[in-house]
Design a protein around this motif. Structure first.
Motif, PDB file in Angstrom:
ATOM      1  N   THR A   1       0.805  -1.228   0.000  1.00  0.00           N
ATOM      2  CA  THR A   1       0.000   0.000   0.000  1.00  0.00           C
ATOM      3  C   THR A   1       0.839   1.280   0.000  1.00  0.00           C
ATOM      4  N   TYR A   2       2.150   1.135   0.076  1.00  0.00           N
ATOM      5  CA  TYR A   2       3.040   2.315   0.077  1.00  0.00           C
ATOM      6  C   TYR A   2       3.480   2.644  -1.324  1.00  0.00           C
ATOM      7  N   PRO A   3       3.725   3.925  -1.595  1.00  0.00           N
ATOM      8  CA  PRO A   3       3.622   5.088  -0.715  1.00  0.00           C
ATOM      9  C   PRO A   3       2.156   5.413  -0.428  1.00  0.00           C
ATOM     10  N   LYS A   4       1.930   5.984   0.760  1.00  0.00           N
ATOM     11  CA  LYS A   4       0.586   6.400   1.151  1.00  0.00           C
ATOM     12  C   LYS A   4       0.671   7.439   2.259  1.00  0.00           C
TER      13      LYS A   4
ATOM     14  N   GLU B   1       7.026   6.584   2.145  1.00  0.00           N
ATOM     15  CA  GLU B   1       7.351   5.237   1.699  1.00  0.00           C
ATOM     16  C   GLU B   1       7.436   4.332   2.923  1.00  0.00           C
ATOM     17  N   LEU B   2       7.420   3.033   2.701  1.00  0.00           N
ATOM     18  CA  LEU B   2       7.472   2.050   3.777  1.00  0.00           C
ATOM     19  C   LEU B   2       8.647   2.296   4.722  1.00  0.00           C
TER      20      LEU B   2
ATOM     21  N   ALA C   1      -1.313  -1.936  -4.189  1.00  0.00           N
ATOM     22  CA  ALA C   1      -2.450  -1.027  -3.972  1.00  0.00           C
ATOM     23  C   ALA C   1      -1.957   0.271  -3.352  1.00  0.00           C
ATOM     24  N   PRO C   2      -1.047   1.002  -4.035  1.00  0.00           N
ATOM     25  CA  PRO C   2      -0.497   2.227  -3.457  1.00  0.00           C
ATOM     26  C   PRO C   2      -1.584   3.185  -2.988  1.00  0.00           C
TER      27      PRO C   2
END
Length: 134
Positions: free
Chosen positions: A75-78, A88-89, A130-131
């Motif tokens: 899901t990153y970047p978020k 970012e993670l 799934a950014p």
């Protein structure tokens, strides 16, 4: 003169195309070696994940996130509420090291950070990207 320049450009393009074609060619022994190198970094990341050495209070990443559970690297970047911005993670990893673990940030391109990210991604392999998702 223009014919020579055009010939040089065409030759350059042909050489570039030939190089690109070869860049994607690799042997089964290459694949085996690269996979072995990657998995050795994953193992280093797992060793860091389950140890308390990243912090000062005896807490390990695995205590909150066994097998990297609920880390969602896909899901990153978020936007990350704790940091108040899109990250970012690796930035969230450092947040966890600073806060729950009471440790010191890792360099974002350090061997330890790369190992932690490799381990987290390994645990989540096969999950669709799934950014930005929450």
């Amino acid at each position: 003169m223009k014919t020579i320049q055009l010939s040089v450009v065409v030759l350059g393009l042909l050489l570039c195309a030939a190089t690109l074609a070869r860049a994607d060619e690799f042997s089964p022994s290459d694949l085996k070696r690269w996979e072995g190198e990657y998995l050795s970094v994953v193992e280093k990341g797992r060793a860091l994940w389950v140890s308390a050495e990243l912090g000062t209070n005896g807490v390990a990443c695995a205590q909150c996130h066994p097998n990297a559970a609920n880390s969602h690297p896909e899901t990153y970047p978020k936007f990350q509420k704790q940091l108040g911005k899109v990250v970012e993670l690796r930035h969230m990893i450092n947040w966890c090291i600073r806060n729950p673990l009471e440790g010191t940030d890792l360099g974002t391109d350090s061997a330890e950070m790369i190992a932690l990210e490799a381990y987290i991604h390994w645990e989540r392999r096969g999950v669709a990207l799934a950014p930005g998702k929450h």
